[in-house]
Design an enzyme around this catalytic site. Structure first.
Site, short mmCIF file in Angstrom:
data_model
loop_
_atom_site.label_atom_id
_atom_site.label_comp_id
_atom_site.label_asym_id
_atom_site.label_seq_id
_atom_site.Cartn_x
_atom_site.Cartn_y
_atom_site.Cartn_z
N CYS A 2 0.82 -1.21 0.00
CA CYS A 2 0.00 0.00 0.00
C CYS A 2 0.86 1.27 0.00
CB CYS A 2 -0.87 0.04 1.24
SG CYS A 2 -1.77 -1.48 1.55
N ARG A 27 4.40 0.28 -6.20
CA ARG A 27 4.45 -0.55 -5.00
C ARG A 27 3.48 -1.72 -5.09
NH1 ARG A 27 6.64 2.38 -0.43
NH2 ARG A 27 5.40 1.12 0.99
N TRP A 74 -3.27 -2.61 -1.27
CA TRP A 74 -2.94 -3.98 -1.71
C TRP A 74 -3.64 -4.88 -0.69
CZ3 TRP A 74 -0.28 -8.42 -0.13
CH2 TRP A 74 0.17 -9.27 -1.15
N ASN A 98 -1.34 1.84 6.13
CA ASN A 98 -0.48 0.80 5.57
C ASN A 98 -0.08 -0.12 6.71
OD1 ASN A 98 -0.47 2.15 3.20
ND2 ASN A 98 1.73 2.60 3.15
N GLY A 99 -0.06 -1.42 6.44
CA GLY A 99 0.35 -2.36 7.48
C GLY A 99 -0.76 -3.32 7.82
N GLU A 481 18.08 -16.48 -10.55
CA GLU A 481 17.62 -15.10 -10.74
C GLU A 481 16.98 -14.92 -12.12
OE1 GLU A 481 16.84 -12.76 -9.01
OE2 GLU A 481 16.88 -10.98 -10.26
N LYS A 485 13.11 -13.77 -12.69
CA LYS A 485 12.77 -12.59 -13.51
C LYS A 485 11.71 -12.97 -14.53
CE LYS A 485 13.84 -10.11 -11.72
NZ LYS A 485 14.51 -9.76 -10.52
N GLU A 488 8.12 -13.93 -12.89
CA GLU A 488 7.35 -12.88 -12.23
C GLU A 488 6.75 -11.87 -13.21
OE1 GLU A 488 9.41 -10.15 -9.59
OE2 GLU A 488 11.29 -10.52 -10.61
N HIS A 504 18.67 -36.08 -12.25
CA HIS A 504 18.15 -36.76 -11.06
C HIS A 504 16.64 -36.58 -10.95
CE1 HIS A 504 22.13 -37.83 -9.69
NE2 HIS A 504 22.52 -36.61 -10.02
N LYS A 605 6.06 -4.04 -4.74
CA LYS A 605 7.48 -3.70 -4.76
C LYS A 605 8.11 -3.86 -3.39
CE LYS A 605 11.28 -2.17 -6.55
NZ LYS A 605 12.03 -3.19 -7.32
C1 F6R Z 1 12.00 -9.78 -7.61
C2 F6R Z 1 12.02 -8.90 -6.45
C3 F6R Z 1 11.78 -9.48 -5.11
C4 F6R Z 1 12.58 -8.69 -4.05
C5 F6R Z 1 12.19 -9.17 -2.64
C6 F6R Z 1 12.99 -8.49 -1.57
O1 F6R Z 1 12.30 -9.10 -8.78
O2 F6R Z 1 12.18 -7.72 -6.59
O3 F6R Z 1 12.08 -10.83 -5.07
O4 F6R Z 1 13.94 -8.88 -4.27
O5 F6R Z 1 10.83 -8.94 -2.43
O6 F6R Z 1 12.79 -7.11 -1.60
P1 F6R Z 1 13.79 -6.12 -0.90
O7 F6R Z 1 15.09 -6.20 -1.65
O8 F6R Z 1 13.16 -4.79 -1.00
O9 F6R Z 1 13.95 -6.59 0.52
#
Ligand code: F6R
Length: 610
Positions: A2, A27, A74, A98-99, A481, A485, A488, A504, A605
């Site tokens: 949020c 976000r 959110w 928020n929270g 990674e 990417k 997601e 395996h 985010k």
């Molecule tokens: C994927 C991504 C997430 C963040 C994770 C941790 O692209 O961005 O996997 O890496 O949510 O977020 P932070 O780095 O803000 O703690």
């Protein structure tokens, strides 16, 4: 997750709030709303869906008024809907939150017994009603807020309007971020610096349970107990609004991929002094990085993947045992950690709830804690014993790209300093290595030239339903990674495997044309990777390999080859070059599939809830 914005000043608040909410969109949210003081009283507008729904509801002639609050929600308690959207009102109180309120059921029962009726399923409405009860007793906002806070358990950042106090916004926070933006004849509250950058770069941090009050002319902070005012020096954001705009790119993610050379340069150069690594600008002294038994790296998602590279680097350069831990597991794992261990917490946002909880646990056990964080003044940065800031600038796309690269770069610097302090590398060796580190930015610039071939390969892969990524050692970390990417942002299923593990079990899934992206940057194990690629090809799979310039890849081992630039001068540095084509392939596939690249479904985010 949020987002909160609040404005009190001379401008039309509805415009400012909508713009602030647009800057907070990244976000992640599923509904939005604003409340503002108008000539005919406090008015609230809210709508499920994207901001455009709210804008449609407001119409062309925005309601007039110069003070208000806005929110992107959110959903946690109650589905995304118009009624569950914030702001929530009760009596003369209107607020955004928020929270997560953990004891909301308990409080709701007390309120229900008093005959109160609820319009929404949210925990936030419980706060509004509770505050209304207190306000009816106290008739004074700060007293009522303070009494309400005593009843709340959980995390919150609140922006509050009282109908009897037009032009004034009250705000308070615990475990959720909130800042006060300081303008000329106008002040703001926000959950995030990006929301206020159009108006000001000066801001005040609000500490836990302090009560903030803003009007156009004043920004006051009251201490949690008592009525005295807190004196606090303003901070200045060095991010400018341009950094938080698309600048001609179709998506923030594509822009942020291109920003990596600059972000790397900005992060590395302040820590290099006379050919050696030096963290004195960060006040991370040598004693802090010496004499520990083990290193524990804790993070989530992409940040955890950067930590996996960090483990390889620290172990191979400094020969100190390192474990990498998923924060949501670590926090409930009763970890074996104490004063002789260094716990490194990695987080772009500095607000990830699980990572913050893991940090607190490590501190409780007496460990030394060092945070690698991008957002200045965030909770993790404030609570860790020492902090190394990465200088990626604002990362707006939900999928992390440049933050990953600078976190990884920070691990190169740390590994070298720890290697020196533990006597594993002398100054000459470090000097030679630092020369290569200083060339990282150019190497990544060169790697961006793989964009055209990545686009072609994306077109080959876009119709696949399942993809696999394989690699060994550092390349396995990269595979994880690359796979994250892709899934997601493109919603394609993909998985990453240590290349030797494929046979395996998973190799049973490799049939005609199933794509396998092999990351093969390490020459000592290239032959092993080629064998694994041949195993895939023998079963009809479609192999794309990412390898060093000049690598000899036999024709029967791969269908497409992406060569990294010949400016990769050391294999240990190859991850920072190889991540670029992995990011580009994911981006191009998601774009071809017409996905909302910057705001993938269900994702936020900054993950501020468990
Ligand atoms: C994927 C991504 C997430 C963040 C994770 C941790 O692209 O961005 O996997 O890496 O949510 O977020 P932070 O780095 O803000 O703690």
């Amino acid at each position: 997750m949020c987002g909160i914005i609040g404005y009190s000043g001379k401008l039309q608040a509805a415009n400012v709030l909508l713009e602030g909410l647009r800057n907070l969109e990244y976000r992640g949210y599923d509904s939005a709303g604003i409340s503002l003081f108008t000539k005919s009283g406090l008015k609230t507008y809210k709508a499920q869906g994207r901001l455009s729904q709210l804008e449609a509801l407001l119409g062309e002639n925005l309601p007039e008024g110069q003070c208000g609050i806005g929110h992107t929600r959110w959903a946690t308690h109650g589905a995304p809907s118009n009624v569950n959207a914030h702001p929530h009102a009760s009596g003369s109180i209107t607020l955004v939150h928020n929270g997560i309120l953990e004891n909301y059921m308990e409080l709701k029962e007390v309120l229900l017994k008093k005959g109160r009726v609820f319009a929404s399923q949210t925990d936030t409405e419980v706060i509004a009603q509770w505050l209304d009860e207190e306000y009816q007793q106290a008739h004074e906002p700060i007293k009522a807020i303070r009494k309400t806070l005593k009843a709340l358990k959980g995390s919150y950042a609140l922006g509050i309007l009282f109908a009897e106090h037009p032009g004034v916004i009250y705000a308070v926070r615990k475990d959720s971020p909130l800042i006060i933006g300081l303008g000329q004849g106008e002040n703001l509250i926000a959950s995030d610096i990006t929301a206020i950058l159009t108006y000001t770069r000066d801001y005040l941090l609000v500490e836990e349970n302090e009560i903030a009050m803003i009007t156009p002319e004043q920004a006051k902070i009251y201490s949690p107990e008592g009525e005295q005012l807190v004196k606090r020096e303003p901070c200045r954001a060095d991010w400018d609004i341009g950094a938080a705009q698309k600048g001609g790119y179709a998506h923030f993610m594509r822009k942020e991929i291109d920003e990596q050379p600059h972000a790397l340069e900005a992060t590395i150069s302040p820590r290099v002094n006379n050919g050696q690594i030096d963290f004195s600008v960060d006040h991370v002294e040598d004693a802090f990085l010496s004499n520990f038994h083990s290193v524990q790296i804790v993070a989530c998602g992409t940040a955890m993947h950067a930590g996996m590279i960090g483990k390889h680097l620290i172990e191979s350069l400094a020969r100190i045992p390192v474990s990498v831990n998923i924060a949501s597991e670590y926090r409930y794992s009763n970890p074996i950690v104490g004063k002789d261990d260094l716990v490194i917490i990695v987080s772009q946002s500095g607000e990830t709830a699980d990572t913050l909880a893991a940090l607190r646990l490590a501190k409780l056990h007496g460990a030394r804690t060092l945070a690698i964080v991008n957002v200045v003044g965030s909770s993790i940065a404030r609570e860790a014993e020492r902090v190394l800031y990465t200088y990626a600038g604002p990362e707006i796309a939900v999928a992390s790209t440049k933050a990953y690269s600078v976190q990884t770069a920070m691990f190169y610097l740390l590994a070298l300093r720890i290697a020196y302090l533990s006597g594993n590398m002398d100054t000459d060796k470090i000097f030679r290595y630092v020369e290569k580190i200083q060339a990282i930015s150019q190497m990544v610039k060169d790697s961006l030239k793989t964009a055209p071939i990545c686009k072609e390969i994306a077109a080959d892969l876009v119709d696949s339903s399942d993809l696999f990524y394989i690699g060994r050692g550092l390349d396995y970390c990269l595979s994880l990674e690359g796979s994250l990417k892709l899934k997601e942002i493109s919603y394609l299923h993909s998985e990453a495997y240590a290349a030797g593990e494929l046979k395996h079990g998973t190799i049973s899934l490799i049939t005609e044309k199933v794509p396998v992206i092999a990351v093969a940057t390490q020459s000592s194990i290239l032959e092993k990777m080629i064998s694994n690629m041949r195993e895939v090809k023998a079963r009809g799979g479609f192999v794309v390999v990412i390898c060093q310039a000049g690598s000899n890849i036999p024709e029967d081992a791969a269908d497409r080859v992406i060569y990294l630039p010949d400016s990769v001068k050391d294999e240990l540095l190859a991850p920072l070059a190889a991540i670029v084509p992995l990011q580009l392939i994911a981006y191009e596939i998601a774009s071809l599939r017409g996905c909302d690249v910057d705001k993938p479904r269900n994702l936020a985010k900054s993950v501020t809830v468990e």
